[in-house]
Write a protein that holds these residues in place. Structure first.
Motif, mmCIF file in Angstrom:
data_model
loop_
_atom_site.group_PDB
_atom_site.id
_atom_site.type_symbol
_atom_site.label_atom_id
_atom_site.label_comp_id
_atom_site.label_asym_id
_atom_site.label_seq_id
_atom_site.Cartn_x
_atom_site.Cartn_y
_atom_site.Cartn_z
ATOM 1 N N ILE A 177 0.851 -1.193 -0.056
ATOM 2 C CA ILE A 177 -0.063 0.045 0.025
ATOM 3 C C ILE A 177 0.813 1.292 -0.157
ATOM 4 N N ARG A 178 2.211 1.183 -0.400
ATOM 5 C CA ARG A 178 2.977 2.409 -0.440
ATOM 6 C C ARG A 178 2.354 3.169 -1.536
ATOM 7 N N ASP A 179 2.506 4.400 -1.358
ATOM 8 C CA ASP A 179 1.751 5.367 -2.391
ATOM 9 C C ASP A 179 3.000 6.275 -2.933
ATOM 10 N N PHE A 180 4.068 6.041 -2.473
ATOM 11 C CA PHE A 180 5.372 7.060 -2.776
ATOM 12 C C PHE A 180 6.219 6.065 -3.530
ATOM 13 N N VAL A 181 7.244 6.511 -4.437
ATOM 14 C CA VAL A 181 8.460 5.776 -5.001
ATOM 15 C C VAL A 181 9.621 6.256 -4.619
ATOM 16 N N GLY A 182 9.909 7.224 -3.813
ATOM 17 C CA GLY A 182 11.099 7.519 -3.679
ATOM 18 C C GLY A 182 11.268 8.530 -2.637
ATOM 19 N N PHE A 183 12.469 9.171 -2.152
ATOM 20 C CA PHE A 183 12.600 10.195 -1.148
ATOM 21 C C PHE A 183 13.446 11.475 -1.326
ATOM 22 N N GLU A 184 13.209 12.460 -0.898
ATOM 23 C CA GLU A 184 14.121 13.718 -1.142
ATOM 24 C C GLU A 184 14.674 14.234 0.312
ATOM 25 N N VAL A 185 15.931 14.768 0.238
ATOM 26 C CA VAL A 185 16.308 15.072 1.293
ATOM 27 C C VAL A 185 17.152 16.719 1.032
ATOM 28 N N GLU A 186 16.716 17.637 1.909
ATOM 29 C CA GLU A 186 17.208 18.931 1.624
ATOM 30 C C GLU A 186 17.892 19.136 2.892
ATOM 31 N N ARG A 187 18.961 20.296 2.758
ATOM 32 C CA ARG A 187 19.831 20.745 3.790
ATOM 33 C C ARG A 187 19.830 22.321 3.642
ATOM 34 N N ARG A 188 20.340 22.815 5.045
ATOM 35 C CA ARG A 188 20.702 24.237 4.916
ATOM 36 C C ARG A 188 21.438 24.571 6.094
ATOM 37 N N GLN A 189 22.295 25.625 6.102
ATOM 38 C CA GLN A 189 23.004 25.814 7.306
ATOM 39 C C GLN A 189 22.152 26.709 8.127
ATOM 40 N N LEU A 190 22.595 26.300 9.479
ATOM 41 C CA LEU A 190 21.592 26.817 10.492
ATOM 42 C C LEU A 190 21.813 28.637 10.644
ATOM 43 N N GLY A 191 20.625 29.139 10.426
ATOM 44 C CA GLY A 191 20.656 30.627 10.516
ATOM 45 C C GLY A 191 20.326 31.170 9.271
ATOM 46 N N THR A 192 20.299 30.287 8.207
ATOM 47 C CA THR A 192 20.097 30.726 6.830
ATOM 48 C C THR A 192 18.558 30.192 6.298
ATOM 49 N N GLN A 193 18.220 30.685 5.382
ATOM 50 C CA GLN A 193 16.691 30.456 4.826
ATOM 51 C C GLN A 193 16.677 29.689 3.538
ATOM 52 N N THR A 194 17.907 29.241 2.915
ATOM 53 C CA THR A 194 17.831 28.711 1.716
ATOM 54 C C THR A 194 17.946 26.990 1.715
ATOM 55 N N TRP A 195 17.104 26.328 1.261
ATOM 56 C CA TRP A 195 17.301 24.830 1.368
ATOM 57 C C TRP A 195 17.864 24.307 -0.054
ATOM 58 N N SER A 196 18.847 23.398 0.175
ATOM 59 C CA SER A 196 19.362 22.792 -1.019
ATOM 60 C C SER A 196 19.138 21.338 -1.137
ATOM 61 N N VAL A 197 18.717 20.695 -2.373
ATOM 62 C CA VAL A 197 18.673 19.091 -2.220
ATOM 63 C C VAL A 197 19.858 18.626 -2.476
ATOM 64 N N VAL A 198 20.005 17.636 -1.546
ATOM 65 C CA VAL A 198 21.151 16.821 -1.406
ATOM 66 C C VAL A 198 21.024 15.264 -1.773
ATOM 67 N N MET A 199 19.612 15.069 -2.190
ATOM 68 C CA MET A 199 19.082 13.442 -2.522
ATOM 69 C C MET A 199 17.927 13.444 -2.913
ATOM 70 N N HIS A 200 17.820 13.012 -4.286
ATOM 71 C CA HIS A 200 16.329 12.510 -4.785
ATOM 72 C C HIS A 200 16.670 11.328 -5.245
ATOM 73 N N GLN A 201 15.971 10.250 -4.772
ATOM 74 C CA GLN A 201 16.284 8.883 -5.093
ATOM 75 C C GLN A 201 15.183 7.932 -4.642
ATOM 76 N N GLY A 202 14.924 6.888 -5.385
ATOM 77 C CA GLY A 202 14.321 5.716 -5.186
ATOM 78 C C GLY A 202 14.638 4.825 -4.184
ATOM 79 N N PHE A 203 14.256 3.641 -3.585
ATOM 80 C CA PHE A 203 14.694 2.789 -2.668
ATOM 81 C C PHE A 203 14.341 1.369 -3.027
ATOM 82 N N ASP A 204 15.195 0.613 -2.307
ATOM 83 C CA ASP A 204 14.984 -0.840 -2.390
ATOM 84 C C ASP A 204 13.529 -1.281 -2.225
#
Length: 476
Positions: A401-428
């Protein structure tokens, strides 16, 4: 008389002569027709001289060098002062230690690839003498040549080359057998394995081994001096595929590595299954490689559907082709599961367990998007990795019943507002928990970095974000 004597002298040598208008004219010998000999059989050439110039008087084949001539060996060759040359090119397999032995009256020389190994080159009259040498022949093809000359008296020549077959001297393993072929009989449910003759001269036997695909233990089926064997194994359900390999053993006890593994499938299998969902029609199209085995009969296509409160594999139909299109299905955002079975001409069908098997090559897990984003955020954990910070995303939603096909991870430096994508991938898809990990390379600068994660479906819709996790990189 002067001319006659000269003609007589020359005609007994390498050239023939005739008198034309009182002058001596020298004519070359007629070339003998080329001869092709069988494998490992010597080509033999006769010369009416002792230094082998010019064309031979005759060329033929000789299976063994073992001759005794009391006079001329053949018409056109003198009783004395003649030469005979034998040559053969053969495959010595793995090579190894050999003994070359020559016995002859007068002159005999033995060459391996043009290098002289035996040299007995002096007149002995009617008395033969012999010599043996031990040497190592490299693997592969090599040329043997034996030159023999008889100056006077009886002409006797014998030459042999034999492997040294005791374990004291022979440490060379035979080459692995080649040309392994298998034939599966759908009537008897037995497999006949055959192979090409090994090139070794000191072969003692062959051994045939079998192991089930997926297993690691080889079972010896038989040891034989022949080159084929019919395996009496009859599997109860006639579904298990097996690997076969052949090993060679020489007289010194050295055993080769196994031949290239050859697979036998009593039942053809679907090696891969792919599919697509058509949003316009709501149908799923399945495709797989077409089986060409002679004992293939038909396919059965199944769908894993909810039946009276539990999921069951429901047959959709049979086909001899390699495509299938389902009826319209509801786009509910869940993963659909399909399986294709094979039936052979004996009526045996692929094993069909009730449960899902993400490792099965004949099974497809196909997310069907519903246009609705995944409802729940995944879990996120961060920790140190070599040269950076490791972010691990996981979600324990049951696979069906999974309704997703992958994950995305974002990162920012503490005290800043801009997020950057560091991972966008499927899973086993095989583990019970869907997981994806990234090692985010960052400088050792003492700064703190924050991470968040979300899942996404095949339509590009995203779930809510996870809680933010943070980690400080130590200073270098």
């Amino acid at each position: 008389m002067r001319h006659k004597s000269l003609v007589a002298a020359v005609s007994g040598g390498a050239l023939s002569a005739v008198v034309l208008g009182g002058l001596l004219a020298v004519a070359p010998q007629a070339a003998a027709a080329d001869v092709t000999c069988s494998t490992n059989v010597y080509k033999r050439t006769f010369y009416k001289n002792t230094s082998f110039p010019g064309s031979p008087v005759k060329t033929d084949c000789d299976s063994a060098i073992d001759q005794s001539w009391s006079g001329s060996p053949l018409s056109g060759v003198p009783t004395n002062n003649f030469g005979v040359r034998w040559s053969v090119t053969r495959d010595f397999g793995s090579g190894g230690p050999f003994t070359f032995t020559a016995s002859a009256t007068d002159g005999v020389r033995v060459y391996l690839d043009g290098v002289r190994k035996i040299d007995l080159w002096q007149g002995t009259g009617d008395t033969a003498r012999s010599k043996s040498v031990n040497l190592t022949v490299p693997s592969g093809k090599h040329t043997l040549r034996v030159d023999y000359v008889n100056w006077t008296g009886a002409a006797k020549i014998k030459y042999t080359y034999t492997p040294r077959t005791t374990a004291t001297y022979d440490k060379t393993k035979p080459l692995a057998p080649a040309g392994v072929r298998t034939a599966y009989n759908t009537t008897t449910r037995k497999t006949t394995v055959s192979w090409s003759a090994n090139k070794e001269m000191d072969l003692a036997s062959y051994s045939l081994y079998r192991r089930p695909v997926g297993g690691s233990t080889w079972t010896k089926v038989t040891t034989t001096t022949g080159r084929s064997h019919t395996d009496p194994l009859v599997n109860p359900d006639d579904r298990t595929p097996y690997y076969y390999e052949v090993r060679a053993k020489d007289k010194a006890g050295n055993t080769s590595s196994g031949s290239t593994d050859t697979i036998v499938r009593p039942l053809p299998v679907v090696t891969s299954l792919t599919g697509t969902y058509d949003k316009a029609t709501g149908k799923v199209s399945l495709t797989w490689p077409l089986n060409t085995e002679p004992h293939f009969d038909h396919y059965t296509v199944l769908s894993n559907d909810l039946v009276e409160g539990s999921y069951e594999w429901v047959p959709l139909g049979t086909t001899k082709g390699n495509t299938w299109t389902t009826g319209p299905i509801t786009a509910d955002g869940e993963t659909r599961h399909y399986r294709v079975l094979v039936t052979n001409d004996g009526g045996t069908t692929t094993y069909n367990p009730r449960w899902l098997d993400a490792n099965a090559t004949n099974e497809l897990w196909l997310p069907v998007p519903d246009g609705i984003a995944p409802a729940y955020a995944p879990d996120l954990a961060v920790g140190a990795c070599e040269g950076g910070i490791r972010a691990t995303v996981s979600d324990s939603t049951p696979a069906p019943i999974r309704d997703f096909v992958g994950f995305e991870v974002e990162r920012r430096q503490l005290g800043t507002q801009t997020w950057s994508v560091v991972m966008h991938q499927g899973f086993d898809p095989r583990p019970a928990t869907a997981t994806a990990t990234v090692c985010d390379a960052l400088p050792a600068d003492g700064k703190t970095y924050q991470y968040r994660a979300r899942s996404y479906d095949s339509d590009g819709n995203y779930s809510p974000y996870s809680e933010i996790a943070a980690l400080t990189r130590p200073t270098g």
